[in-house]
Design an enzyme around this catalytic site. Structure first.
Site, PDB file in Angstrom:
ATOM      1  N   LYS A   1       0.831  -1.216   0.000  1.00 41.04           N
ATOM      2  CA  LYS A   1       0.000   0.000   0.000  1.00 41.04           C
ATOM      3  C   LYS A   1       0.860   1.258   0.000  1.00 41.04           C
ATOM      4  CE  LYS A   1      -1.477   1.494   4.179  1.00 41.04           C
ATOM      5  NZ  LYS A   1      -1.226   2.885   4.605  1.00 41.04           N
ATOM      6  N   ASN A   2       1.878   1.276   0.873  1.00 46.20           N
ATOM      7  CA  ASN A   2       2.651   2.511   1.038  1.00 46.20           C
ATOM      8  C   ASN A   2       3.624   2.773  -0.110  1.00 46.20           C
ATOM      9  OD1 ASN A   2       1.244   2.991   3.328  1.00 46.20           O
ATOM     10  ND2 ASN A   2       2.898   2.492   4.751  1.00 46.20           N
TER      11      ASN A   2
ATOM     12  N   ARG B   1      -3.929  10.489   4.992  1.00 45.10           N
ATOM     13  CA  ARG B   1      -2.853  11.480   5.005  1.00 45.10           C
ATOM     14  C   ARG B   1      -1.959  11.419   3.763  1.00 45.10           C
ATOM     15  NH1 ARG B   1      -0.806  14.105   9.077  1.00 45.10           N
ATOM     16  NH2 ARG B   1       1.132  13.819   7.949  1.00 45.10           N
TER      17      ARG B   1
ATOM     18  N   CYS C   1      -3.351  12.634  13.946  1.00 40.22           N
ATOM     19  CA  CYS C   1      -4.116  11.406  13.827  1.00 40.22           C
ATOM     20  C   CYS C   1      -3.867  10.579  15.072  1.00 40.22           C
ATOM     21  CB  CYS C   1      -3.810  10.653  12.545  1.00 40.22           C
ATOM     22  SG  CYS C   1      -2.295   9.748  12.569  1.00 40.22           S
TER      23      CYS C   1
ATOM     24  N   ARG D   1       1.309  14.597  13.235  1.00 31.60           N
ATOM     25  CA  ARG D   1       2.008  14.252  11.988  1.00 31.60           C
ATOM     26  C   ARG D   1       2.121  15.503  11.120  1.00 31.60           C
ATOM     27  NH1 ARG D   1      -0.294   8.672   9.754  1.00 31.60           N
ATOM     28  NH2 ARG D   1       1.601   8.771   8.509  1.00 31.60           N
TER      29      ARG D   1
ATOM     30  N   ASP E   1       5.637   0.541  11.811  1.00 33.17           N
ATOM     31  CA  ASP E   1       4.398  -0.099  11.371  1.00 33.17           C
ATOM     32  C   ASP E   1       4.289  -1.563  11.800  1.00 33.17           C
ATOM     33  OD1 ASP E   1       3.590   2.273  10.289  1.00 33.17           O
ATOM     34  OD2 ASP E   1       4.132   1.759   8.226  1.00 33.17           O
TER      35      ASP E   1
ATOM     36  N   ARG F   1      -8.148  -0.535   5.495  1.00 23.92           N
ATOM     37  CA  ARG F   1      -7.289   0.456   4.830  1.00 23.92           C
ATOM     38  C   ARG F   1      -5.977  -0.176   4.375  1.00 23.92           C
ATOM     39  NH1 ARG F   1      -5.703   5.228   8.243  1.00 23.92           N
ATOM     40  NH2 ARG F   1      -4.648   5.592   6.275  1.00 23.92           N
TER      41      ARG F   1
HETATM   42  N1  EPU Z   1       7.614  14.367  10.446  1.00 24.11           N
HETATM   43  C1  EPU Z   1       7.794  15.706  10.738  1.00 24.11           C
HETATM   44  N2  EPU Z   1       7.594  16.610   9.743  1.00 24.11           N
HETATM   45  C2  EPU Z   1       7.237  16.225   8.483  1.00 24.11           C
HETATM   46  C3  EPU Z   1       7.062  14.867   8.190  1.00 24.11           C
HETATM   47  C4  EPU Z   1       7.258  13.947   9.199  1.00 24.11           C
HETATM   48  O1  EPU Z   1       8.107  16.062  11.868  1.00 24.11           O
HETATM   49  O2  EPU Z   1       7.062  17.103   7.638  1.00 24.11           O
HETATM   50  C5  EPU Z   1       7.849  13.361  11.504  1.00 24.11           C
HETATM   51  C6  EPU Z   1       6.614  12.543  11.877  1.00 24.11           C
HETATM   52  O3  EPU Z   1       5.841  13.211  12.833  1.00 24.11           O
HETATM   53  C7  EPU Z   1       7.252  11.272  12.407  1.00 24.11           C
HETATM   54  C8  EPU Z   1       8.479  11.106  11.526  1.00 24.11           C
HETATM   55  O4  EPU Z   1       8.689  12.375  10.957  1.00 24.11           O
HETATM   56  O5  EPU Z   1       7.693  11.463  13.724  1.00 24.11           O
HETATM   57  C9  EPU Z   1       8.387  10.110  10.406  1.00 24.11           C
HETATM   58  O6  EPU Z   1       7.222  10.320   9.650  1.00 24.11           O
HETATM   59  P1  EPU Z   1       7.178  10.096   8.090  1.00 24.11           P
HETATM   60  O7  EPU Z   1       7.059  11.415   7.412  1.00 24.11           O
HETATM   61  O8  EPU Z   1       8.311   9.215   7.676  1.00 24.11           O
HETATM   62  O9  EPU Z   1       5.795   9.334   7.942  1.00 24.11           O
HETATM   63  P2  EPU Z   1       4.841   9.404   6.678  1.00 24.11           P
HETATM   64  O10 EPU Z   1       5.689   9.519   5.486  1.00 24.11           O
HETATM   65  O11 EPU Z   1       3.771  10.409   6.898  1.00 24.11           O
HETATM   66  C10 EPU Z   1       4.815   6.839   6.179  1.00 24.11           C
HETATM   67  C11 EPU Z   1       3.829   5.717   6.159  1.00 24.11           C
HETATM   68  C12 EPU Z   1       3.396   5.400   7.587  1.00 24.11           C
HETATM   69  C13 EPU Z   1       4.633   5.024   8.388  1.00 24.11           C
HETATM   70  C14 EPU Z   1       5.667   6.154   8.321  1.00 24.11           C
HETATM   71  C15 EPU Z   1       6.965   5.819   9.012  1.00 24.11           C
HETATM   72  C16 EPU Z   1       2.703   6.000   4.047  1.00 24.11           C
HETATM   73  C17 EPU Z   1       1.452   6.280   3.309  1.00 24.11           C
HETATM   74  N3  EPU Z   1       2.671   6.101   5.367  1.00 24.11           N
HETATM   75  O12 EPU Z   1       4.163   7.977   6.746  1.00 24.11           O
HETATM   76  O13 EPU Z   1       2.543   4.269   7.483  1.00 24.11           O
HETATM   77  O14 EPU Z   1       4.283   4.781   9.719  1.00 24.11           O
HETATM   78  O15 EPU Z   1       5.965   6.457   6.943  1.00 24.11           O
HETATM   79  O16 EPU Z   1       7.554   4.698   8.449  1.00 24.11           O
HETATM   80  O17 EPU Z   1       3.696   5.641   3.442  1.00 24.11           O
HETATM   81  C18 EPU Z   1       0.799   2.815   8.082  1.00 24.11           C
HETATM   82  O18 EPU Z   1       0.924   2.266   6.980  1.00 24.11           O
HETATM   83  O19 EPU Z   1       0.109   2.309   9.013  1.00 24.11           O
HETATM   84  C19 EPU Z   1       1.494   4.089   8.338  1.00 24.11           C
HETATM   85  C20 EPU Z   1       1.129   4.915   9.316  1.00 24.11           C
END
Ligand code: EPU
Length: 421
Positions: A22-23, A92, A116, A121, A308, A400
């Protein structure tokens, strides 16, 4: 609303096939907006988030269809910039249309995703990266409006925060940079396999990217990208979830269509717990043990242990006699599953971002509430070993991210079914 009903105590046995990630699929579907021609994306899982992304692409003016695991996206030449609250608030990952929209039409208006259940986030890194490429961002009425006068221009960008790298910020900025003028260097880029898969898709579209899979990615912008055909990588989180389930039930499961090279840390932790694992080219055979040993885990960006799989690891350790310690470094509040596991007889307490788990001999079935996607999966696998019946409520979270979950577990011999509430 549906619930999942599980009667615990059966050892999982047999074979299970892993779905596409998915991701990886979500940002790749957004990346298809970078071309005007059609992209064909295969091995896409049939999940609620995928259908939300299809709706979003359509609302941006692209043609998008899902049929039997294949997504076709044809953006055409009249994209519009608005990603509305009603879609972004349910998923998101919608935020990763920003980069492609800026590159294609120089304008994106995306609802701010907000917090969330797994914690705050923010998207500051996405905005910082796009700004470095020349976009002007403004936040008003819950939306971020991002514009660029002519064309984005390449830049050197450090994309990190206190927690390390960001997966979707890397995706967003990398996508935007593929069509920027000149060279972009992304420092502290995410190295997750989903980012590698996205970069490979972008290369097939004609993008020039080097350093894929490393924390330093270099992109030389081109003026046009074309549609491409691509098959999504196997879902490493789904793979890990079935590995934990097999381990936990002292089962013997052959996991097929996986990528074992993405599971190294999970394999290492499971072996420490006493589980036997044989790696094939695209298979993993997992043989559990009735005497699991406690293991300590800290979640961090790839290639370390993924956040995850933190909840699923906790379910496993809840039933491994002895003391395990799990520290969550990505989302320090991602512990909604703790109180639900404790309702099933687990003995877990929290000290800030660390969970201390006193493994018990037996979990006991109970009605429990799913709070997010991965917490739901943890409750399901806990239910597989718990004595008696477990009812997992609010399973829309599971829909999801886990394709045909009950069917897959049933085929491995679990007693599991879905009921209307
Ligand atoms: N963060 C910031 N600022 C930003 C972006 C992120 O402070 O602008 C922080 C977040 O708060 C967190 C850390 O950076 O503490 C890492 O977050 P990241 O941006 O890597 O997460 P994401 O890209 O929003 C994806 C996956 C998540 C997974 C995370 C971490 C997708 C669609 N989602 O989210 O997946 O937990 O990477 O590996 O790819 C899930 O599938 O259940 C899920 C939540």
């Amino acid at each position: 609303m549906d619930k999942i009903v599980i009667t615990g105590g059966r050892k999982l046995k047999g074979e299970v096939e892993i779905s596409g990630a998915k991701n990886a699929a979500l940002p790749i579907m957004a990346a298809a907006l970078l071309a005007d021609g059609e992209s064909i994306i295969e091995n896409v899982p049939d999940l609620r988030d995928i259908h939300t992304m299809i709706r979003l692409l359509r609302s941006l003016g692209a043609k998008a269809v899902f049929e039997k695991g294949t997504v076709k996206v044809k953006p055409g030449n009249s994209l519009q910039p608005l990603a509305p609250y009603k879609l972004v608030s349910t998923m998101r990952a919608s935020v990763c249309v920003m980069g492609p929209l800026l590159a294609r039409i120089g304008h994106a208006e995306v609802s701010l995703p907000g917090g969330c259940v797994i914690g705050p986030r923010p998207i500051d890194l996405h905005l910082k990266g796009l700004e470095a490429l020349g976009a002007k961002n403004e936040i008003q009425h819950g939306y971020v409006t991002s514009r660029v006068a002519k064309r984005l221009s390449g830049a050197e960008i450090y994309l990190g925060g206190a927690f390390g790298s960001s997966v979707l910020a890397t995706a967003n900025v990398m996508m935007a940079a593929t069509m920027a003028k000149g060279r972009t260097v992304l420092e502290n880029a995410a190295c997750e396999p989903e980012i590698v898969d996205l970069a490979r898709f972008l290369q097939k579209m004609g993008a020039k990217i080097e350093g894929i899979g490393s924390p330093c990615i270099e992109i030389t912008g081109v003026t046009k990208l074309h549609g491409a055909r691509h098959a999504i990588i196997p879902d490493r989180i789904e793979t890990g979830t079935y590995m934990f389930a097999a381990a936990m039930t002292a089962g013997d499961v052959l996991i097929k269509k996986a990528d074992p090279s993405h599971q190294n840390v999970v394999i290492d932790k499971l072996r420490q717990a006493g589980v036997r694992i044989d790696k094939g080219k695209s298979t993993l055979r997992v043989r559990g043990t009735a005497k699991l040993k406690p293991v300590n885990v800290t979640t961090l960006p790839y290639p370390a242990f993924p956040t995850d799989l933190q909840a699923q690891m906790m379910a496993l350790m809840a039933a491994a006699p002895g003391i395990s310690v799990i520290t969550e470094k990505i989302y320090p509040d991602r512990f909604m599953h703790v109180s639900e596991l404790n309702r099933m007889g687990a003995n877990i307490f929290l000290e800030g971002p660390t969970a201390i788990i006193h493994g018990v001999k037996k979990l006991s079935g109970a009605p429990v509430m799913a709070s997010d996607l991965r917490a739901s999966a943890a409750l399901v696998i806990a239910g597989l070993v718990a004595e008696g019946t477990t009812e997992v409520h609010r399973v829309y979270h599971l829909d999801r991210g886990y394709e045909r979950l009950e069917t897959k577990f049933s085929s491995l011999g679990a007693s599991i079914h879905r009921e209307k509430e």
